[in-house]
Write an enzyme that holds these catalytic residues in place. Structure first.
Site, PDB file in Angstrom:
ATOM      1  N   SER A  83       0.799  -1.233   0.000  1.00  0.00           N
ATOM      2  CA  SER A  83       0.000   0.000   0.000  1.00  0.00           C
ATOM      3  C   SER A  83       0.827   1.277   0.000  1.00  0.00           C
ATOM      4  O   SER A  83       0.274   2.357  -0.210  1.00  0.00           O
ATOM      5  CB  SER A  83      -0.929   0.018   1.212  1.00  0.00           C
ATOM      6  N   LYS A  86       0.410   3.552  -2.966  1.00  0.00           N
ATOM      7  CA  LYS A  86      -0.826   4.293  -3.254  1.00  0.00           C
ATOM      8  C   LYS A  86      -0.654   5.805  -3.443  1.00  0.00           C
ATOM      9  O   LYS A  86      -1.188   6.361  -4.403  1.00  0.00           O
ATOM     10  CB  LYS A  86      -1.879   3.980  -2.186  1.00  0.00           C
ATOM     11  N   TYR A 208      -3.297  -2.870 -10.282  1.00  0.00           N
ATOM     12  CA  TYR A 208      -3.259  -2.654  -8.825  1.00  0.00           C
ATOM     13  C   TYR A 208      -2.412  -3.734  -8.140  1.00  0.00           C
ATOM     14  O   TYR A 208      -1.557  -3.437  -7.300  1.00  0.00           O
ATOM     15  CB  TYR A 208      -4.686  -2.623  -8.250  1.00  0.00           C
ATOM     16  N   TYR A 260      -4.636   4.143   7.597  1.00  0.00           N
ATOM     17  CA  TYR A 260      -5.932   3.461   7.725  1.00  0.00           C
ATOM     18  C   TYR A 260      -6.681   3.910   8.976  1.00  0.00           C
ATOM     19  O   TYR A 260      -6.748   5.088   9.273  1.00  0.00           O
ATOM     20  CB  TYR A 260      -5.757   1.935   7.733  1.00  0.00           C
ATOM     21  N   VAL A 278       1.228  -3.607   4.037  1.00  0.00           N
ATOM     22  CA  VAL A 278       1.172  -4.864   4.786  1.00  0.00           C
ATOM     23  C   VAL A 278       2.450  -5.694   4.705  1.00  0.00           C
ATOM     24  O   VAL A 278       2.576  -6.688   5.419  1.00  0.00           O
ATOM     25  CB  VAL A 278      -0.016  -5.771   4.378  1.00  0.00           C
TER      26      VAL A 278
HETATM   27  N1  GLN Z   1      -1.997  -5.723  -1.875  1.00  0.00           N
HETATM   28  C1  GLN Z   1      -2.576  -5.527  -0.601  1.00  0.00           C
HETATM   29  C2  GLN Z   1      -4.078  -5.691  -0.677  1.00  0.00           C
HETATM   30  O1  GLN Z   1      -4.661  -5.205  -1.599  1.00  0.00           O
HETATM   31  C3  GLN Z   1      -2.197  -4.169  -0.095  1.00  0.00           C
HETATM   32  C4  GLN Z   1      -2.823  -3.835   1.214  1.00  0.00           C
HETATM   33  C5  GLN Z   1      -1.937  -3.047   2.159  1.00  0.00           C
HETATM   34  O2  GLN Z   1      -0.726  -2.944   2.045  1.00  0.00           O
HETATM   35  N2  GLN Z   1      -2.567  -2.536   3.165  1.00  0.00           N
HETATM   36  O3  GLN Z   1      -4.708  -6.284   0.143  1.00  0.00           O
END
Ligand code: GLN
Length: 335
Positions: A83, A86, A208, A260, A278
């Protein structure tokens, strides 16, 4: 080893020699030693390939807007950006379409919800913001190009401008994300239902999953954060990575939504625009001054790195980095 690698190695050596005696480096070493033994949290396993990460990987990097690099621990260990991609994708979408059009497809309101929640803003049917999965999928859908390879190449070129080195996708992680990504697919179909993404949804989801599977290391991430701190110019290469006019857009959504459902607490206790992923990375941007990256795959229940949060909290407190900290002098460690 090719010429490019030789040159990078030499540059790294020179920067390490300069940094070696610095008080900031000593300070980062102490911070590293303090949190190295903290083993709370869990490596993400909902994407099976991510479960292969070693729980004890740990690195802290700071890159100043003058180009100085300070790195401690496993700073050259590759991991997937997840993420943390993003905000950079949001910048690319803004460059390609402008603020007005992008805002018809993705909002800028924090959700207070988990990163993968299947919700849209009921008043507008838009995803709430580009830092949660829904908004990031809508953002990926905006990236222009006549076919999927062209779109991917635009994205890779963009990441190369930010890191200053060749970008590549971890194919195994990409395959794992695609195979297990039904929740993201559900979010995508909900947005398709409301006309927020075009009908070639599978291509946008692939993009994505690919952006999340980009390989980086902690040093790269600190350089990327420092590029945002430096108004869009990579301070280690002098190359512009994103138009300066979009830096406020990127940093404000990072500030309000980058962590988040921990975003409010983070804004309060650390007080800098940030983004987590993550795979265990967190980047922080101190505008005009520096970029920070911490990498440690042990995550808390919200999907943020446990050591990453602790390190950033302490750094912010001791170096006076909170953007609303108007009384504290900046620490002399940053001189
Ligand atoms: N590729 C992960 C997902 O879409 C990214 C989520 C994250 O890093 N929070 O679930």
């Amino acid at each position: 080893m090719n010429k490019q690698d030789d040159r990078n190695d030499l540059e790294i050596l020179v920067s390490e020699m300069k940094a070696i005696k610095s008080p900031l480096r000593r300070y980062l070493n102490e911070l590293y030693a303090k949190y190295k033994t903290l083993d709370e949290g869990k490596v993400a396993d909902y994407i099976p390939e991510l479960a292969k990460a070693k729980p004890d990987w740990f690195s802290i990097c700071v890159v100043k807007t003058n180009g100085q690099v300070f790195e401690v621990g496993d700073s050259r260990q590759d991991f997937t950006i997840q993420s943390m991609s993003k905000p950079f994708m949001y910048g690319l979408a803004l460059e390609q379409h402008g603020r007005e059009f992008v805002s018809t497809k993705v909002g800028v309101e924090p959700t207070g919800e988990a990163f993968n929640s299947i919700i849209l803003d009921e008043a507008s049917n838009r995803p709430f913001n580009p830092m949660v999965n829904a908004g990031a999928i809508a953002t990926a859908a905006l990236i222009r190009g006549e076919d999927p390879p062209t779109r991917l190449n635009r994205v890779l070129d963009m990441f190369e401008r930010y890191t200053g080195r060749k970008a590549s996708v971890d194919i195994a992680v990409f395959a794992s994300e695609k195979q297990t990504g039904n929740r993201n697919r559900a979010i995508g179909y909900l947005m398709l239902n409301f006309g927020m993404v075009p009908p070639n949804l599978d291509e946008s989801l692939d993009l994505y999953f690919q952006q999340c599977s980009l390989l980086v290391n902690c040093r790269d991430m600190a350089v990327m954060a420092a590029t945002l701190a430096n108004n869009g110019i990579n301070p280690t290469t002098g190359q512009r990575a994103v138009e300066a006019q979009y830096i406020p857009d990127i940093l404000s959504v990072m500030y309000t939504s980058g962590m988040y459902n921990y975003a409010g607490q983070w804004a309060y206790s650390v007080g800098i625009p940030a983004k987590s992923g993550v795979s265990g990375g967190i980047i922080g941007v101190v505008p005009g001054k520096l970029g920070i990256a911490v990498f440690s795959p042990l995550l808390d229940s919200q999907g943020n790195s446990v050591r990453g949060i602790k390190v950033c909290e302490q750094l912010s407190r001791e170096l006076g980095l909170h953007i609303f900290n108007l009384s504290n002098q900046q620490s002399e460690l940053l001189d």
